[in-house]
Design a protein around this motif. Structure first.
Motif, PDB file in Angstrom:
ATOM      1  N   THR A 299     -32.944 -48.399 -24.375  1.00 29.53           N
ATOM      2  CA  THR A 299     -33.568 -47.396 -25.241  1.00 29.53           C
ATOM      3  C   THR A 299     -33.110 -45.994 -24.885  1.00 29.53           C
ATOM      4  O   THR A 299     -32.784 -45.183 -25.770  1.00 29.53           O
ATOM      5  N   ILE A 300     -33.052 -45.683 -23.592  1.00 35.01           N
ATOM      6  CA  ILE A 300     -32.605 -44.354 -23.169  1.00 35.01           C
ATOM      7  C   ILE A 300     -31.150 -44.137 -23.568  1.00 35.01           C
ATOM      8  O   ILE A 300     -30.770 -43.066 -24.056  1.00 35.01           O
ATOM      9  N   ALA A 301     -30.325 -45.175 -23.378  1.00 38.96           N
ATOM     10  CA  ALA A 301     -28.913 -45.055 -23.759  1.00 38.96           C
ATOM     11  C   ALA A 301     -28.770 -44.808 -25.257  1.00 38.96           C
ATOM     12  O   ALA A 301     -27.908 -44.041 -25.702  1.00 38.96           O
ATOM     13  N   THR A 302     -29.626 -45.439 -26.043  1.00 34.32           N
ATOM     14  CA  THR A 302     -29.601 -45.238 -27.490  1.00 34.32           C
ATOM     15  C   THR A 302     -30.004 -43.818 -27.859  1.00 34.32           C
ATOM     16  O   THR A 302     -29.324 -43.134 -28.642  1.00 34.32           O
ATOM     17  N   LEU A 303     -31.104 -43.351 -27.296  1.00 29.20           N
ATOM     18  CA  LEU A 303     -31.591 -42.006 -27.609  1.00 29.20           C
ATOM     19  C   LEU A 303     -30.600 -40.933 -27.170  1.00 29.20           C
ATOM     20  O   LEU A 303     -30.259 -40.025 -27.935  1.00 29.20           O
ATOM     21  N   GLU A 304     -30.137 -41.028 -25.933  1.00 33.19           N
ATOM     22  CA  GLU A 304     -29.222 -40.014 -25.419  1.00 33.19           C
ATOM     23  C   GLU A 304     -27.840 -40.124 -26.053  1.00 33.19           C
ATOM     24  O   GLU A 304     -27.184 -39.114 -26.326  1.00 33.19           O
ATOM     25  N   GLY A 305     -27.404 -41.355 -26.295  1.00 33.71           N
ATOM     26  CA  GLY A 305     -26.078 -41.543 -26.861  1.00 33.71           C
ATOM     27  C   GLY A 305     -25.960 -41.050 -28.283  1.00 33.71           C
ATOM     28  O   GLY A 305     -24.920 -40.510 -28.685  1.00 33.71           O
ATOM     29  N   LEU A 306     -27.030 -41.218 -29.065  1.00 32.74           N
ATOM     30  CA  LEU A 306     -26.998 -40.806 -30.467  1.00 32.74           C
ATOM     31  C   LEU A 306     -27.517 -39.387 -30.678  1.00 32.74           C
ATOM     32  O   LEU A 306     -27.478 -38.878 -31.795  1.00 32.74           O
ATOM     33  N   ARG A 307     -27.973 -38.751 -29.618  1.00 30.03           N
ATOM     34  CA  ARG A 307     -28.493 -37.382 -29.743  1.00 30.03           C
ATOM     35  C   ARG A 307     -27.471 -36.409 -30.336  1.00 30.03           C
ATOM     36  O   ARG A 307     -27.841 -35.572 -31.190  1.00 30.03           O
ATOM     37  N   PRO A 308     -26.190 -36.471 -29.952  1.00 28.43           N
ATOM     38  CA  PRO A 308     -25.231 -35.551 -30.578  1.00 28.43           C
ATOM     39  C   PRO A 308     -25.131 -35.727 -32.090  1.00 28.43           C
ATOM     40  O   PRO A 308     -24.888 -34.749 -32.821  1.00 28.43           O
ATOM     41  N   LEU A 309     -25.314 -36.944 -32.580  1.00 28.08           N
ATOM     42  CA  LEU A 309     -25.281 -37.181 -34.023  1.00 28.08           C
ATOM     43  C   LEU A 309     -26.524 -36.595 -34.684  1.00 28.08           C
ATOM     44  O   LEU A 309     -26.471 -36.095 -35.811  1.00 28.08           O
ATOM     45  N   LEU A 310     -27.653 -36.648 -33.983  1.00 29.67           N
ATOM     46  CA  LEU A 310     -28.872 -36.021 -34.490  1.00 29.67           C
ATOM     47  C   LEU A 310     -28.712 -34.503 -34.539  1.00 29.67           C
ATOM     48  O   LEU A 310     -29.174 -33.845 -35.476  1.00 29.67           O
ATOM     49  N   ALA A 311     -28.064 -33.960 -33.529  1.00 25.77           N
ATOM     50  CA  ALA A 311     -27.906 -32.504 -33.448  1.00 25.77           C
ATOM     51  C   ALA A 311     -27.098 -31.952 -34.618  1.00 25.77           C
ATOM     52  O   ALA A 311     -27.175 -30.758 -34.920  1.00 25.77           O
ATOM     53  N   ALA A 312     -26.342 -32.828 -35.276  1.00 26.05           N
ATOM     54  CA  ALA A 312     -25.546 -32.393 -36.426  1.00 26.05           C
ATOM     55  C   ALA A 312     -26.383 -32.274 -37.694  1.00 26.05           C
ATOM     56  O   ALA A 312     -25.912 -31.749 -38.707  1.00 26.05           O
ATOM     57  N   SER A 313     -27.639 -32.750 -37.647  1.00 28.60           N
ATOM     58  CA  SER A 313     -28.534 -32.673 -38.800  1.00 28.60           C
ATOM     59  C   SER A 313     -29.305 -31.360 -38.787  1.00 28.60           C
ATOM     60  O   SER A 313     -29.547 -30.781 -37.726  1.00 28.60           O
ATOM     61  N   ASP A 314     -29.731 -30.915 -39.958  1.00 28.08           N
ATOM     62  CA  ASP A 314     -30.545 -29.700 -40.007  1.00 28.08           C
ATOM     63  C   ASP A 314     -32.022 -29.994 -39.783  1.00 28.08           C
ATOM     64  O   ASP A 314     -32.804 -29.082 -39.528  1.00 28.08           O
ATOM     65  N   ARG A 315     -32.414 -31.278 -39.863  1.00 30.01           N
ATOM     66  CA  ARG A 315     -33.810 -31.666 -39.612  1.00 30.01           C
ATOM     67  C   ARG A 315     -33.840 -32.993 -38.859  1.00 30.01           C
ATOM     68  O   ARG A 315     -34.302 -34.010 -39.365  1.00 30.01           O
ATOM     69  N   PRO A 316     -33.360 -32.992 -37.619  1.00 31.63           N
ATOM     70  CA  PRO A 316     -33.253 -34.244 -36.857  1.00 31.63           C
ATOM     71  C   PRO A 316     -34.590 -34.674 -36.257  1.00 31.63           C
ATOM     72  O   PRO A 316     -35.423 -33.831 -35.900  1.00 31.63           O
ATOM     73  N   ARG A 317     -34.791 -35.991 -36.151  1.00 33.22           N
ATOM     74  CA  ARG A 317     -36.010 -36.544 -35.566  1.00 33.22           C
ATOM     75  C   ARG A 317     -35.668 -37.846 -34.834  1.00 33.22           C
ATOM     76  O   ARG A 317     -34.768 -38.582 -35.249  1.00 33.22           O
ATOM     77  N   ALA A 318     -36.428 -38.148 -33.771  1.00 33.18           N
ATOM     78  CA  ALA A 318     -36.235 -39.416 -33.061  1.00 33.18           C
ATOM     79  C   ALA A 318     -37.581 -39.962 -32.608  1.00 33.18           C
ATOM     80  O   ALA A 318     -38.494 -39.205 -32.264  1.00 33.18           O
TER      81      ALA A 318
END
Length: 256
Positions: free
Chosen positions: A85-104
């Motif tokens: 789960t941590i690897a998923t959250l941290e690994g995909l965080r850069p893709l979230l950062a590219a959004s203007d309204r990111p959520r996890a």
């Protein structure tokens, strides 16, 4: 219609499948992942998930719902529920950062407040995966395998509440939360304990749910969907108990 792009792990069944379906019903694009796509208990599978999502999303996602998890008394449980789960959250965080309204959001569990092993939790929070796996083996060998699952979820809760406040999450405008369901009626729950009358009664006593036992899956999916929607702009670092009143019942019993 919501045209956001979401990633849902554990989307092959249960809460993950219901959440993916709920998000898709809003008109969103949903990238579904399950063990058949990427085995998150191993580093290779974690890297595979990141590669697949990056390719499928074009490098940007708006929401991540980390549902994948198991409840077996096995080292695979800590490798998936916490480290995967941590690897998923941290690994995909850069893709979230590219959004203007990111959520996890991640899926936790009511069981984390019922029982846990602090040695296993500590090994998780020091990010020592092999020590955590060894701690699980010791628990199983000592007849305490039932405590593995809630321990992984307690570790996840503690990690999440700290991580959510960090510059790379809150500082980057990415709300990060968890939903902690009580016992809900999924195929996995039926297979694990609901179909056995003795085990079902024991679990119901440990996790009393005034609104019904077991609970329905749909409300959990709906809550998860809201936490990653554009509407959730000001909540982060929270563990939301969707448990039919179990947490409140247990706290009242201890004077909390």
């Amino acid at each position: 219609m919501d045209k956001r792009t979401y990633v849902v792990t554990g989307a092959g069944s249960g809460i993950g499948a219901a959440t993916a379906d709920h998000l898709a019903s809003t008109g969103a694009r949903v990238i579904r992942s399950d063990v058949h796509d990427a085995d998150l208990t191993a580093q290779e599978g974690r890297e595979q998930l990141l590669s697949q999502v990056t390719a499928a999303s074009g490098g940007r996602i708006d929401g991540l719902v980390a549902v994948a998890g198991i409840g077996a008394p096995s080292a695979l449980t800590v490798r998936l529920n916490f480290f995967g789960t941590i690897a998923t959250l941290e690994g995909l965080r850069p893709l979230l950062a590219a959004s203007d309204r990111p959520r996890a959001v991640a899926v936790s569990s009511l069981s984390a407040i019922v029982a846990a092993d602090e040695d296993l939790v500590r090994a998780c929070l020091t990010m020592d995966e092999e020590a955590a796996a060894a701690a699980v083996t010791s628990l199983v060998e000592s007849g305490r395998g039932h405590i593995v699952y809630p321990s992984t979820k307690l570790a996840l809760n503690r990690w999440l509440r700290r991580a959510a406040l960090r510059p790379e999450w809150a500082g980057a405008g990415i709300p990060l939360n968890a939903v902690a369901p009580g016992v809900v009626d999924t195929a996995a729950a039926r297979r694990t304990f609901l179909d056995d009358p003795v085990t079902r009664e024991r679990v119901a006593a440990a996790m009393p749910q005034p609104l019904g036992f077991p609970g329905p899956v749909a409300p959990i999916a709906s809550l998860l969907a809201w936490t990653v929607s554009a509407d959730n702009a000001f909540m982060t670092g929270q563990i939301l108990y969707a448990d039919g009143g179990a947490e409140a019942t247990l706290l009242a019993a201890t004077g909390g």
